[in-house]
Motif scaffolding. Sequence first.
Motif, mmCIF file in Angstrom:
data_model
loop_
_atom_site.group_PDB
_atom_site.id
_atom_site.type_symbol
_atom_site.label_atom_id
_atom_site.label_comp_id
_atom_site.label_asym_id
_atom_site.label_seq_id
_atom_site.Cartn_x
_atom_site.Cartn_y
_atom_site.Cartn_z
ATOM 1 N N UNK A 1 40.991 18.797 71.698
ATOM 2 C CA UNK A 1 42.586 18.676 70.971
ATOM 3 C C UNK A 1 43.140 20.062 70.407
ATOM 4 N N UNK B 1 40.289 16.169 59.852
ATOM 5 C CA UNK B 1 40.387 17.628 59.675
ATOM 6 C C UNK B 1 40.726 18.362 58.350
ATOM 7 N N UNK C 1 47.772 17.243 57.293
ATOM 8 C CA UNK C 1 47.010 16.179 58.435
ATOM 9 C C UNK C 1 47.702 14.471 58.945
ATOM 10 N N UNK D 1 49.394 16.882 62.286
ATOM 11 C CA UNK D 1 48.916 15.657 62.089
ATOM 12 C C UNK D 1 49.734 15.492 63.501
ATOM 13 N N UNK E 1 48.393 17.034 65.802
ATOM 14 C CA UNK E 1 45.892 17.529 66.555
ATOM 15 C C UNK E 1 45.786 16.082 66.244
ATOM 16 N N UNK E 2 45.550 15.510 65.163
ATOM 17 C CA UNK E 2 45.223 14.486 64.524
ATOM 18 C C UNK E 2 45.982 13.073 65.379
ATOM 19 N N UNK F 1 46.710 13.371 68.109
ATOM 20 C CA UNK F 1 46.213 12.841 69.801
ATOM 21 C C UNK F 1 44.282 12.946 69.896
ATOM 22 N N UNK F 2 44.004 13.495 68.279
ATOM 23 C CA UNK F 2 42.542 13.045 69.011
ATOM 24 C C UNK F 2 42.116 11.804 67.882
#
Lengths: 322, 322
Positions: free
Chosen positions: A58, A96, A102, B220, B222-223, B225-226
């Motif tokens: 990511x 994260x 996040x 958020x 990135x989260x 996508x994760x």
Amino acid sequence: MTVPILRVRDLRVTYRGERGVVPAVRGVSFELGPGETLGLAGESGCGKSSIAGALLRVLPRGTEVTGEVLLDGEDVLTMKPGRLRAVRWSEMAIVFQGALHSLNPVQRVGSQIAEAIELHQPGADARGRVSELLELVGLPARRAIDYPHQLSGGQRQRVLIALALACNPRVLVADEPTTALDVMVQAQVLDLLQRLQRELGLAMLFITHDLSMLAHVCRRTAVMYAGRIVEEGPSEDVFQRAAHPYAAALAAAFPVIGDPAFRKRPVGLVGDPPDPRELPPGCPFHPRCAVARPDCDSIEVELWPVAADRRAACVHVLGGPR
Amino acid sequence: MTARLVAGKVLGALGTLAFVVVFNFFLFRVVESNPVATLYRGRNLTDAQREELTRQFGLDGSKLEQFWRYMEQTLQLNFGRSYATNQPVIDEIWAATPQTLALVGTSTVLAMAIGLAMGVVAGWRRGTAHDRVLTGISIVTWSTPEFWLGMLLLTVFAVDLGLFPTGGISDPSGPDGGLGELLDQAHHMALPCLTLTIAYLGEYALIMRSSIIDVAREDYLTLARAKGLRDAQVRDRHALRNALLPSTTLIALSFGFVLSGAITVETVFSWPGLGLLTYESLRGPDLPMLQGLFLLFSAAVIVFNLAAELLYPYLDPRVRAR
Ligand SMILES: Nc1ncnc2c1ncn2[C@@H]1O[C@H](COP(=O)(O)OP(=O)(O)OP(=O)(O)O)[C@@H](O)[C@H]1O
Ligand SMILES: [Mg+2]
């Protein structure tokens, strides 16, 4: 050790962007067995979060990631997009760094958790599971309808943990889960993570810059400097009898209060960590190292066994433990 | 949002409106102190005629008397009579409003839909060929003068190719009433509508692109996508709404300019709306008409600005809480 569930081999992360080419991780290898805990410590900027991001791919677009991330023997780095999306969160999840940012600020926390459940377990009772998860991390189920800004820092961190556990992953990566919290809340969140790790039998990679914390949480610890692991071994040993001068200095920077052993040792960490774009030649730690030798600016030592289950990367180790 | 806050915002808008009304009075008294002399320049008027005209235009008595009379009449939506046609200003304005609403409203909605979509795609794929093409188009259309574009389209599609009428709202010999008339009007509206759509969409695209780029860096995403969401899901469920927030006010304001926005284009295409009316009144100058139009245009901006402020909390829960 049992068959590792996560095996990372020669992982390298290189950012390419406005700031030029940044080799943030330069060949990192480690293994994590089912239910095991591994701590990853090091100063800010040494590449800890880059490793976490690489594990689930990511990192920002254009970032070069090489090596192997074997999850149950399957390489995450070469997975097809569909398979990768299926593996994300259901096999491995990340808490994260930075609970503040996040969570999506315009979505209720409950639906952010439910989204993951609906994605990976279609047909499951997502709402019931959200309540269950919130109670698991010590929050009342009615908090599901709150927006992130309505929660305190500690509560948001708990939501992130609940979110990470939503799809029953076997590997949990926790990236500095306590950094932004005040001391009391830090202890609570740490206890929670430890309890959940044991109860659910999670394999956990715990990232922090505070080495003393790892002594409690993780069986093994790896210390990173400038994109590499410089020492690895049982947490107690790394913390109390570090073989690498950097690991020793890091341990001394977070002394256990009241332990006389730490009063005598110098807190020997001067200067700032190097910019990964302009690493000093040889061992990147030598400009800050109290025991550097004249040849340290020309050789960068690989990890070398210190004891049966300990390795360190230092010229002093090559000739046996100091 | 509390009732008190709503009341405060409404009062604020009313205050602004009151200021505009007062300002309007002075603006037009400063611009033109003796319209009778200007309008009837070169004609011999008897003193009696001159006094009668002055009274008709509401320009007799002291400035203070004029002001109170103006305020009283304005509150009753009585803006006097047009110098040019001697009809009540308000009637002429009402007669021209539907055409402008149809033309500029349609163009704004189209430009917004196309422009925002372009901006989202360009910003989400920043730096790619898609982005360069879309951003290039946006900048070109944004900087193209409306009247020039209108004349170009008019020359090519109406004059040379004969596909569309050259101006007006309907064909005098065309069908009367029913669907036929509506289609005829739509045919007349096509070119001015196209002109305005092209002229407006660039701004929406550029605003949206930069908001998406700002949001794209957020943790958020990135989260999200994760968690295993598809790229388009991350964009539509998590990036879009957050990116729309900073644009809400701008978008609402652009609706405020719907009424006044098409002076040049309506003139080029002889579209009988408020824009053409403004243009003709400026040539007079037809002061009461201009005064009425300016008041209406200002009121539209104020109302939509208020609408944006009242709507915003529903989009952003962080504001709602306050
Ligand atoms: N997107 C990026 N583009 C370019 N360089 C980056 C990017 N993200 C991180 N870096 C750089 O890579 C290096 C490692 O960053 P990383 O976030 O992995 O460090 P970290 O060990 O997690 O630090 P911290 O303790 O502050 O979280 C740093 O020098 C950082 O500046
Ligand atoms: Mg980090």
